[in-house]
Design an enzyme around this catalytic site. Structure first.
Site, PDB file in Angstrom:
ATOM      1  N   GLU A 111      -7.631  -3.926   5.537  1.00 33.74           N
ATOM      2  CA  GLU A 111      -7.810  -3.841   4.042  1.00 33.74           C
ATOM      3  C   GLU A 111      -6.705  -4.848   3.591  1.00 33.74           C
ATOM      4  OE1 GLU A 111      -8.678   0.776   3.479  1.00 33.74           O
ATOM      5  OE2 GLU A 111      -7.430   0.342   5.064  1.00 33.74           O
ATOM      6  N   ARG A 154      -2.813  -2.075  -3.089  1.00 32.10           N
ATOM      7  CA  ARG A 154      -4.177  -1.354  -2.968  1.00 32.10           C
ATOM      8  C   ARG A 154      -3.824  -0.069  -4.181  1.00 32.10           C
ATOM      9  NH1 ARG A 154      -5.129   3.675   0.834  1.00 32.10           N
ATOM     10  NH2 ARG A 154      -7.328   4.192   0.342  1.00 32.10           N
ATOM     11  N   HIS A 164     -13.056   3.786  -0.223  1.00 26.40           N
ATOM     12  CA  HIS A 164     -12.656   2.866   0.940  1.00 26.40           C
ATOM     13  C   HIS A 164     -13.434   1.441   0.701  1.00 26.40           C
ATOM     14  CE1 HIS A 164     -12.137   6.978   2.986  1.00 26.40           C
ATOM     15  NE2 HIS A 164     -10.951   6.311   2.953  1.00 26.40           N
ATOM     16  N   ASN A 194       0.875  -1.124  -0.043  1.00 29.35           N
ATOM     17  CA  ASN A 194       0.017   0.182   0.001  1.00 29.35           C
ATOM     18  C   ASN A 194       0.878   1.185  -0.064  1.00 29.35           C
ATOM     19  OD1 ASN A 194      -1.846   2.025   0.492  1.00 29.35           O
ATOM     20  ND2 ASN A 194      -2.698   1.039   2.259  1.00 29.35           N
ATOM     21  N   LEU A 243     -13.849   6.257   9.488  1.00 31.64           N
ATOM     22  CA  LEU A 243     -13.382   7.688   9.881  1.00 31.64           C
ATOM     23  C   LEU A 243     -11.718   7.487  10.289  1.00 31.64           C
ATOM     24  CD1 LEU A 243     -16.409   8.528  12.485  1.00 31.64           C
ATOM     25  CD2 LEU A 243     -16.094   8.813   9.987  1.00 31.64           C
ATOM     26  N   ARG A 272      -9.133  17.230   3.079  1.00 29.73           N
ATOM     27  CA  ARG A 272     -10.030  17.427   1.948  1.00 29.73           C
ATOM     28  C   ARG A 272     -11.229  17.931   2.659  1.00 29.73           C
ATOM     29  NH1 ARG A 272      -9.332  11.354  -0.068  1.00 29.73           N
ATOM     30  NH2 ARG A 272      -7.970  11.285   1.777  1.00 29.73           N
TER      31      ARG A 272
END
Length: 404
Positions: free
Chosen positions: A378, A92, A180, A8, A208, A240
């Site tokens: 993940e 990823r 996500h 990742n 979150l 963001r």
């Protein structure tokens, strides 16, 4: 033992994990590590399955100037010192664009198509692709699998997928993708095991962290997401802004004289909690600050999560459970408590003791809506996808049969 390497890559760090494959085809995590401080204070750190330190070494700035070199250094450490020679590498990749609905074996053509999505995820996509290109160049026979954060949301109904724009633009790929997805997919797969009573129901999952979004699950399937065409949409994040009237972008260009590249950099790096607070993009620092702007940034974050919970509950036509995950969701009891207050109208209440302990179920028995904290994984999701695709496309039986 056969292994799968998961990578990742970000702008200044590469995180990696190695999963071993036992004789029954099950994956177990062997190590996790990262090369961070790339271009500033490069440092390689790694730990084993039991948390023991395997590496902790610093490098001169000039030795690791970018992600490509970092991947080479970390890869050499894995091969030469730990004798890790993976069957495949799973990556990823944030944006799959309109072309990819699921994991895909990587070749040069796939990379070229994914490069077209770089403007849609400028903080992530170029860095996600850098280690893929490095491995393609140096180990072309080593299978690589790209796993997309957008893929889990690609079965949305059309009314959730479209923007109110001319149809041709949708056909060209301007649509609501959601992100996500690897995190939400892991949660959806974990719920039947850890909370079977809600797994088939209507569940809102709040991912979150520095990047933040929410997803509506029904029967383990994504039906709506707070993010859309890019990872700028929805909730306010570390840097963001989240939901934004597109007229603001037009104003920044026409009235403020900002070039498109400047607007892009501004929206991805200078807004969100950082822009609101003027203090930090890190929730921990904001919570520790006495600056009223930091307090306001937290208030805004919680308020918008409450608003979007209402939207997702409407998309689900009801709610059976709420799940927190990712860095803030898993670790900040105070943020969870404040969000729960916003959701009282839905029937949410918390068990203060279980919440303070980051327990699995943090709502009392009398709460109409059960609330859970489920750590996401993940990397395991990527490893599972990589292994499944590897078995499907090129069955193997032992390390002697892998590509060399």
């Amino acid at each position: 033992m056969d292994t799968i390497l998961v990578v990742n890559a970000g702008s200044s760090s590469i995180k990696f994990q190695v999963f071993g494959l036992n004789g029954e085809g099950r994956l177990s995590r062997h190590l996790k590590g990262q090369m961070d401080g790339i271009g500033s204070r490069p440092r390689l750190r790694a730990s084993g399955a039991n948390g023991e330190t395997l590496a902790d070494r610093a490098y001169p700035i000039e030795a690791v100037p970018d992600v490509t070199v970092a991947m080479t250094v970390a890869g050499a450490w894995l091969r030469e010192e730990l004798r890790v020679t993976p069957l495949a590498v799973g990556h990823r990749v944030v944006h799959g664009g309109p072309d990819y609905h699921g994991p895909v074996l990587v070749d040069h053509g796939v990379v070229a198509r994914l490069e077209r999505s770089e403007p849609l995820a400028p903080l992530h996509q170029p860095h996600n692709l850098a280690p893929i290109k490095t491995i393609l160049a140096n180990f072309p026979a080593l299978p690589q699998v790209a796993c997309f954060d957008t893929a889990f949301h690609r079965n949305h109904d059309d009314v959730a997928d479209y923007y109110a724009l001319p149809y041709q633009l949708h056909e060209e790929g301007i649509r609501r993708y959601g992100f996500h997805g690897l995190s939400y997919e892991y949660i959806a797969k974990a719920l039947p095991r850890i909370a079977p009573e809600i797994a088939s129901g209507r569940v809102i999952v709040a991912h979150l962290g520095s990047g933040a979004s929410m997803c509506a699950l029904h029967g383990g399937r994504s039906v709506e997401s707070t993010m859309g065409f890019t990872a700028l949409d929805g909730l306010p994040m570390g840097t963001r802004p989240g939901q934004l009237d597109p007229g603001v972008v037009l104003y920044l260009i026409s009235a403020k004289g900002m070039a498109p590249g400047e607007v892009q950099d501004f929206l991805y790096r200078q807004c969100g909690l950082k822009g609101l607070s003027g203090v930090s993009n890190d929730m921990r620092e904001l919570q520790a600050s006495t600056d009223p702007r930091a307090t306001f940034a937290i208030d805004y974050f919680v308020y918008r999560i409450g608003l979007y919970a209402g939207m997702l509950a409407a998309a689900l036509q009801g709610l059976d459970a709420f799940v927190f995950t990712a860095g803030i969701g898993e670790n900040s009891a105070s943020i969870r408590a404040r969000i729960a207050e916003k959701l009282q109208w839905l029937g949410v209440s918390l068990d203060d003791l279980e919440n303070s302990k980051n327990g699995l179920k943090i709502s009392p028995a009398e709460s109409h809506i059960p609330v859970y904290v489920v750590p996401t994984d993940e990397e395991r999701m990527i490893a599972e996808h990589t292994l499944a695709l590897l078995w499907k496309t090129r069955p193997f039986h032992s390390t002697r049969e892998r590509a060399s």
